[in-house]
Design a protein around this motif. Structure first.
Motif, PDB file in Angstrom:
ATOM      1  N   GLY A  83       0.812  -1.206   0.000  1.00  0.00           N
ATOM      2  CA  GLY A  83       0.000   0.000   0.000  1.00  0.00           C
ATOM      3  C   GLY A  83       0.844   1.254   0.000  1.00  0.00           C
ATOM      4  N   SER A  84       0.214   2.358   0.390  1.00  0.00           N
ATOM      5  CA  SER A  84       0.916   3.640   0.366  1.00  0.00           C
ATOM      6  C   SER A  84       0.429   4.534   1.495  1.00  0.00           C
ATOM      7  CB  SER A  84       0.725   4.347  -0.980  1.00  0.00           C
ATOM      8  OG  SER A  84      -0.648   4.655  -1.179  1.00  0.00           O
ATOM      9  N   ILE A  85       1.238   5.541   1.799  1.00  0.00           N
ATOM     10  CA  ILE A  85       0.888   6.580   2.771  1.00  0.00           C
ATOM     11  C   ILE A  85       1.117   7.929   2.123  1.00  0.00           C
ATOM     12  CG2 ILE A  85       1.487   7.673   4.965  1.00  0.00           C
ATOM     13  CD1 ILE A  85       2.310   5.004   6.045  1.00  0.00           C
ATOM     14  N   THR A  86       0.123   8.795   2.235  1.00  0.00           N
ATOM     15  CA  THR A  86       0.224  10.142   1.698  1.00  0.00           C
ATOM     16  C   THR A  86      -0.055  11.148   2.806  1.00  0.00           C
ATOM     17  OG1 THR A  86      -0.443   9.475  -0.527  1.00  0.00           O
ATOM     18  CG2 THR A  86      -0.716  11.798   0.036  1.00  0.00           C
ATOM     19  N   LEU A 142      -3.420  12.352   7.351  1.00  0.00           N
ATOM     20  CA  LEU A 142      -2.565  11.300   6.794  1.00  0.00           C
ATOM     21  C   LEU A 142      -3.483  10.203   6.286  1.00  0.00           C
ATOM     22  CD1 LEU A 142       0.511   9.616   8.507  1.00  0.00           C
ATOM     23  CD2 LEU A 142      -1.438   8.236   7.792  1.00  0.00           C
ATOM     24  N   THR A 143      -3.218   9.700   5.080  1.00  0.00           N
ATOM     25  CA  THR A 143      -4.004   8.622   4.514  1.00  0.00           C
ATOM     26  C   THR A 143      -3.110   7.425   4.235  1.00  0.00           C
ATOM     27  OG1 THR A 143      -5.511  10.190   3.443  1.00  0.00           O
ATOM     28  CG2 THR A 143      -5.535   7.914   2.638  1.00  0.00           C
ATOM     29  N   ALA A 144      -3.462   6.278   4.826  1.00  0.00           N
ATOM     30  CA  ALA A 144      -2.708   5.043   4.617  1.00  0.00           C
ATOM     31  C   ALA A 144      -3.622   3.986   4.024  1.00  0.00           C
ATOM     32  CB  ALA A 144      -2.126   4.539   5.932  1.00  0.00           C
ATOM     33  N   THR A 145      -3.122   3.247   3.038  1.00  0.00           N
ATOM     34  CA  THR A 145      -3.886   2.177   2.427  1.00  0.00           C
ATOM     35  C   THR A 145      -4.312   1.171   3.496  1.00  0.00           C
ATOM     36  OG1 THR A 145      -2.647   2.407   0.381  1.00  0.00           O
ATOM     37  CG2 THR A 145      -3.838   0.333   0.699  1.00  0.00           C
ATOM     38  N   GLY A 146      -5.601   0.817   3.495  1.00  0.00           N
ATOM     39  CA  GLY A 146      -6.091  -0.172   4.443  1.00  0.00           C
ATOM     40  C   GLY A 146      -6.353   0.370   5.833  1.00  0.00           C
ATOM     41  N   ALA A 147      -6.229   1.682   6.000  1.00  0.00           N
ATOM     42  CA  ALA A 147      -6.471   2.290   7.305  1.00  0.00           C
ATOM     43  C   ALA A 147      -7.340   3.521   7.122  1.00  0.00           C
ATOM     44  CB  ALA A 147      -5.151   2.673   7.971  1.00  0.00           C
ATOM     45  N   ASP A 148      -8.053   3.885   8.161  1.00  0.00           N
ATOM     46  CA  ASP A 148      -8.857   5.090   8.103  1.00  0.00           C
ATOM     47  C   ASP A 148      -7.951   6.309   7.952  1.00  0.00           C
ATOM     48  OD1 ASP A 148     -11.191   3.883  10.620  1.00  0.00           O
ATOM     49  OD2 ASP A 148     -11.140   3.594   8.441  1.00  0.00           O
TER      50      ASP A 148
END
Length: 319
Positions: free
Chosen positions: A241-244, A259-265
């Motif tokens: 995944g990724s974090i932005t 903060l947006t992380a793949t698979g997380a809120d």
């Protein structure tokens, strides 16, 4: 509870660090030394000096914050440490890895604390970013894009002068480079490509673009400029995944951030004062709190080593 002394009363000291010390629980702004006493008094210290050495001779000062131009960091950091003061120094701590190593050795010999004032590293979002990556939330990181475009310096500003440690790479590039290094677990990269622009012949760099390779892991595209078109972006992509970081990626604080992380809120952060968090952490560490969050000098050294490698690549004309 420590008494602080400032060397310099420039824009960062006035807009951020002095208010942080005044707002923090525990620290006191005891003294400010500046060539212009009016600027020093504007920070509302108990004492004002026009000679930096006199501040270092003041026995009431426990912690010195060095807010001078980049090329003055090493001499005044080392003088402060040898005077028995703990030191918080503006980033970049040194102009080269050798300078950082020398300051680290002086801190060790004097038994005093030395911390680089990379204030964004105390923001909860930055700490979450590093923690998520370390825990493998997006798997193994293989690519990073990091960019920081900032305001153009005013005429006469030290950022225009290479002799004073000016330029985009030392200034806003520091944030993007350090974020890329953190995403790759503070491993040493190889410079694959580096390009620079300048405001005029002989000036410091107005923009720098770099491709870093982390052997066996991946690459980071890092860019920075001081041309007026403000933008801050960061994305780390891994095998899972990724974090932005929502813009502004590095200088969040006075406004809410995310903060947006793949698979997380999506994680939301209220407005913060990372300068105050930094001041309180350093103050606590000086007071004996071993759990206080500090930026390790080993990371400061790796950042400086990476900037050395970029400049060396450019000097050789490797493209």
């Amino acid at each position: 509870m420590a008494d602080w002394g400032f060397l310099g009363a420039g824009s960062i000291a006035a807009s951020s660090l002095a208010p942080a010390v005044h707002a923090a629980h525990g620290p006191r702004l005891h003294a400010v030394a500046a060539t212009d006493p009016r600027r020093a008094r504007a920070l509302d210290p108990a004492r004002v000096y026009t000679d930096y050495g006199e501040l270092l001779d003041d026995p009431a000062v426990d912690i010195v914050y060095v807010a001078l131009h980049n090329s003055a960091h090493r001499p005044w950091v080392e003088r402060a440490l040898r005077a028995g003061k703990h030191v918080l120094c503006e980033k970049p701590l040194g102009l080269t890895a050798a300078e950082v190593a020398a300051m680290t050795a002086t801190a060790r010999a004097s038994g005093r604390l030395l911390v680089e004032a990379a204030w964004n590293r105390w923001h909860p979002r930055t700490r979450d970013l590093e923690g998520l990556i370390t825990r493998g939330a997006i798997g193994t990181v293989h690519s990073v894009t990091a960019r920081f475009d900032g305001l153009a310096p005013a005429p006469g500003n030290y950022r225009l002068d290479p002799a004073l440690g000016g330029g985009a790479l030392y200034d806003v590039g520091y944030y993007a480079v350090s974020a890329a290094l953190a995403a790759f677990g503070w491993r040493a990269p190889r410079v694959v490509r580096a390009e620079q622009d300048h405001w005029r012949p002989g000036s410091a760099d107005s923009a720098t673009r770099v491709l870093l390779e982390f052997p066996g892991r991946g690459t980071a595209e890092v860019g920075c400029s001081l041309l007026g078109a403000v933008a801050e972006t960061f994305t780390a992509t891994g095998t899972d995944g990724s974090i932005t970081l929502a813009p502004p990626a590095y200088c969040a604080g006075s406004a809410p951030s995310a903060l947006t992380a793949t698979g997380a809120d999506r994680r939301h952060y209220p407005a913060q004062n990372p300068y105050r968090l930094m001041v309180e952490a350093v103050d606590a560490a000086v007071g004996g709190d071993t759990a206080a969050h500090l930026v390790p000098l080993a990371q400061s050294h790796l950042i400086a080593t990476t900037l050395d490698a970029v400049r060396g690549h450019l000097a050789r004309g490797d493209g």
